[in-house]
Design an enzyme around this catalytic site. Sequence first.
Site: not given
Lengths: 296, 296, 296, 296
Positions: B65-66, B97, B172, B247
Amino acid sequence: MATIGFIGLGNMGGPMAINLLKAGHEVKAFDLSQTAVEHVVSEGGTAVVSAVEAATGADFVISMLPAGVHVQGLYLTGEAPLLDVVSDNALIIDSSTIDAATAQRVSAAAAERGLSFIDAPVSGGVGGAIAGTLAFMVGATDEQFAKAKPVLECMGKNIFHAGQSGAGQIAKACNNMMLSILMAGTSEALNMGMKNGLDPAVLSEIMKQSSGNNWALQVYNPVPGVMEGVPSSNNYQGGFQVDLMFKDLGLAMELSQQSNSPVPMGSAARSLFSLHKSKGNGGLDFSSILKLYQDS
Amino acid sequence: MATIGFIGLGNMGGPMAINLLKAGHEVKAFDLSQTAVEHVVSEGGTAVVSAVEAATGADFVISMLPAGVHVQGLYLTGEAPLLDVVSDNALIIDSSTIDAATAQRVSAAAAERGLSFIDAPVSGGVGGAIAGTLAFMVGATDEQFAKAKPVLECMGKNIFHAGQSGAGQIAKACNNMMLSILMAGTSEALNMGMKNGLDPAVLSEIMKQSSGNNWALQVYNPVPGVMEGVPSSNNYQGGFQVDLMFKDLGLAMELSQQSNSPVPMGSAARSLFSLHKSKGNGGLDFSSILKLYQDS
Amino acid sequence: MATIGFIGLGNMGGPMAINLLKAGHEVKAFDLSQTAVEHVVSEGGTAVVSAVEAATGADFVISMLPAGVHVQGLYLTGEAPLLDVVSDNALIIDSSTIDAATAQRVSAAAAERGLSFIDAPVSGGVGGAIAGTLAFMVGATDEQFAKAKPVLECMGKNIFHAGQSGAGQIAKACNNMMLSILMAGTSEALNMGMKNGLDPAVLSEIMKQSSGNNWALQVYNPVPGVMEGVPSSNNYQGGFQVDLMFKDLGLAMELSQQSNSPVPMGSAARSLFSLHKSKGNGGLDFSSILKLYQDS
Amino acid sequence: MATIGFIGLGNMGGPMAINLLKAGHEVKAFDLSQTAVEHVVSEGGTAVVSAVEAATGADFVISMLPAGVHVQGLYLTGEAPLLDVVSDNALIIDSSTIDAATAQRVSAAAAERGLSFIDAPVSGGVGGAIAGTLAFMVGATDEQFAKAKPVLECMGKNIFHAGQSGAGQIAKACNNMMLSILMAGTSEALNMGMKNGLDPAVLSEIMKQSSGNNWALQVYNPVPGVMEGVPSSNNYQGGFQVDLMFKDLGLAMELSQQSNSPVPMGSAARSLFSLHKSKGNGGLDFSSILKLYQDS
């Protein structure tokens, strides 16, 4: 085998001269420090009493000096400029790390007199100088480069022809600015991981196999204990000092100013090394920048 | 073979689900976009009409998902929280992420109910998702990791166990912050070289073989024409968009704020991508940051 | 005179509530700390046992809480949301410094129920709270602002109408980011002058009368001894703590991320305060950032 | 009244020389541009054909040149060094903005010959030069300062004694670095406010009356339309050019490098002006840095 006048026999120049001797060249050795000269003489070099004597009659003149002002003084504007005494067919190789503008100015002055001056700064540190595995970044014509290469190969492993006069200095400034960015960036990424509970060895391995991969993770990890045989595992002793990185970043800033090349990342890295140096860490290896990030 | 509920079948999730099908798993596919679902169905997946239906009875639930707000809503605080329906012995793998704090919060809520939720964000982009060569950075217990690994290996090549819950997201964030630093730094070093007359291919080669070596020089050179098959040689189309890098840098800033981890280099890189995005370049590959530096 | 429910009676909220009492208002005082409540009661306030009791029947509800999550919980998503109990004609004034998004979300939720919630963060510190000379930056409609102003004037001197809902928080984030830039910049300019032999008082005076003039030089000089009665002349005790500046810079980063507003200078300042905080200086006044620059 | 040799009659030097004439002094005017000389002659100055003629027999020699290399050449290392011709009792005032090291070197060389050379760079721009309201930052002994002051007061309003030789240049570098920080910071704070819906005039007023107050908000607002009679309201024409700010920031970087004074904020500002200049904005007023931040 050639006769080589070598001027500047410090931590880098000394071992470089000795590698020339080992390759069978004749080296006329000059340095302001008598001890430095004697060390080279003990390996077969010939002591001379002045830079002029080193340069006179030599096939190659090699210099390894601290800054542009010394190089300009030695060849051009000092009391006994070497451009007045070097032979017409000699090749002058300046391996000092200096500003490109000075390298280009001295090279142009040499060319006006029918002489050849090239810039060939090195990377690889004292270890590379001793082992004969330095990288040379050379600013020279094709002809000059061809002539210099066999001599440089006695002292180094990778001999890069970066471009025309000054290009060696420019390439080195770009590379070392990049290096400062890598080391500061790697330190801050690893520090953030550690502060959030990650094992630095695990995070290093992940980034090394991912898109964060870079020279620092590969051979020069800044976190003590992650990698053996690097300065971080030896209290940041040896290696490449913060003071020298700060000097090189000054050269990068100068280059960026003259050419209006924006360098926001290099500037940020320079600021960090400057803060680190101001706290008394100038003599530590540059990977000690990690300490700036850490809690105390 | 397992039954897998897969929620979120976009550019990344779609090919990941298809690779699970190719490996022989059963996939119950859900996405708000009917087209996305149909694409997976055409490769052998089973269409379901809700996330709840996807999760109910599945051995594994995978979500892509975003942002953190979607993940929290899906599992915990939305109208039909999946934690209410997943089986006791299921493993929930969130590959979105998102911020580590949300991952940890959902994982803790799952654990309270005797359920297992792990974070496993990926790197490698759409290309890696299609080819099944993604890297997974996993935050999980040893047991959870062991259970997840065979499934993740259907979709990726490198499966890293970063640490406990949240560690995948932390790794990450650190890696992608490092990546932004590498790309901006490489772009500015190459740009300074070019503005001073150096050939970018020559300078790239010198730095790659020296201490400036990094991922961008190796496989993702930002200068058009230096390397084939990379976004810079295709008008910065494809690849990893500036918007996504921005982002991810936001997530890194959040992590640094919560843990007070100083990130001066990452902050400088974020500022550059922000400036670049504000000029309308959000949809370009992130190596287009070079254009920010160049004269116009 | 009005009945005012006041929730959050800490270093700022306590003196603000007392100034309302001095102006003749009735204050129903609530805080998790009994001591904080008692202090306000000793000045004439009425102790209540819950936020709900403070809000019920009040003409104004004023809150002064640490972060957005508390404000959202208090009014909207907690166990006893105040939006369920405040009167239709009451005005809710949140003076907490929080993210604009939360302020706007709570305000919108209030509006849906026919209630009025405005954001009115303050600047001026504990000194200003006690003296009643705070500045309020208000995000509200014209009507709401007109109604709030007489009450705010009991606690402050400058009451700014920044704009619609959230505008108070936005203005404060912009101002405090600017302040961090001023203080870091002034510290580094003065430090460079001092390292080059200049008297900081002389240089301060020159810059104050030139284009470097700013608030720090005027009333908050960071160099000990240049100015009397400021934290720098009191071992950086009192004033506005590094921890709070770091928190406010986090809010500024969030705002910049959501609106893609590039903030390179604010980001650089945040990095410096973050480095300074990581060395154990979070409890010092923020003008102690000078110490980060100084040799040790 | 004194006889003054004035060398360098450009945009700044021309009006300065004319103000000396208006005060009743005799001015021997020299510039490489004949037009520039004639303009001063038309106001009562005496044309001379060389710098040597301007300096010979003068009570004061004033120079206004672009860079340190010109100042050093004029007085010390050029073909006809002025230190060879100025009278023993003359005072040399260099008002060029140059690096402090050159100022100190020339001053020391003058002192060795029993001559007096002081640095007195200005701020206030072309407008201040014409109006006679410049600020002078002077590096000189007390005696030298006392002698220079009446002459400087013919051209300026604030005459600051910054310290010993070089201190004028140091003070100017510090001030202008601060100015660049203020202008970039103010631009980014206002831009973030505007992107979030605030009126720039309102936000400017709030910050001006709060702790974000600074010179840019007071007299030089970068947002078009907020303030009348400033470059931002005239398409960023006139004022102080980006090119000149970039030059001054180069001097600040040099000073920071030589003295190892960390300047992270000044470096960040320099990077922004460098990016802005690289996009072709070097000729605009420096408050146009706002455009770098804005969406396009």
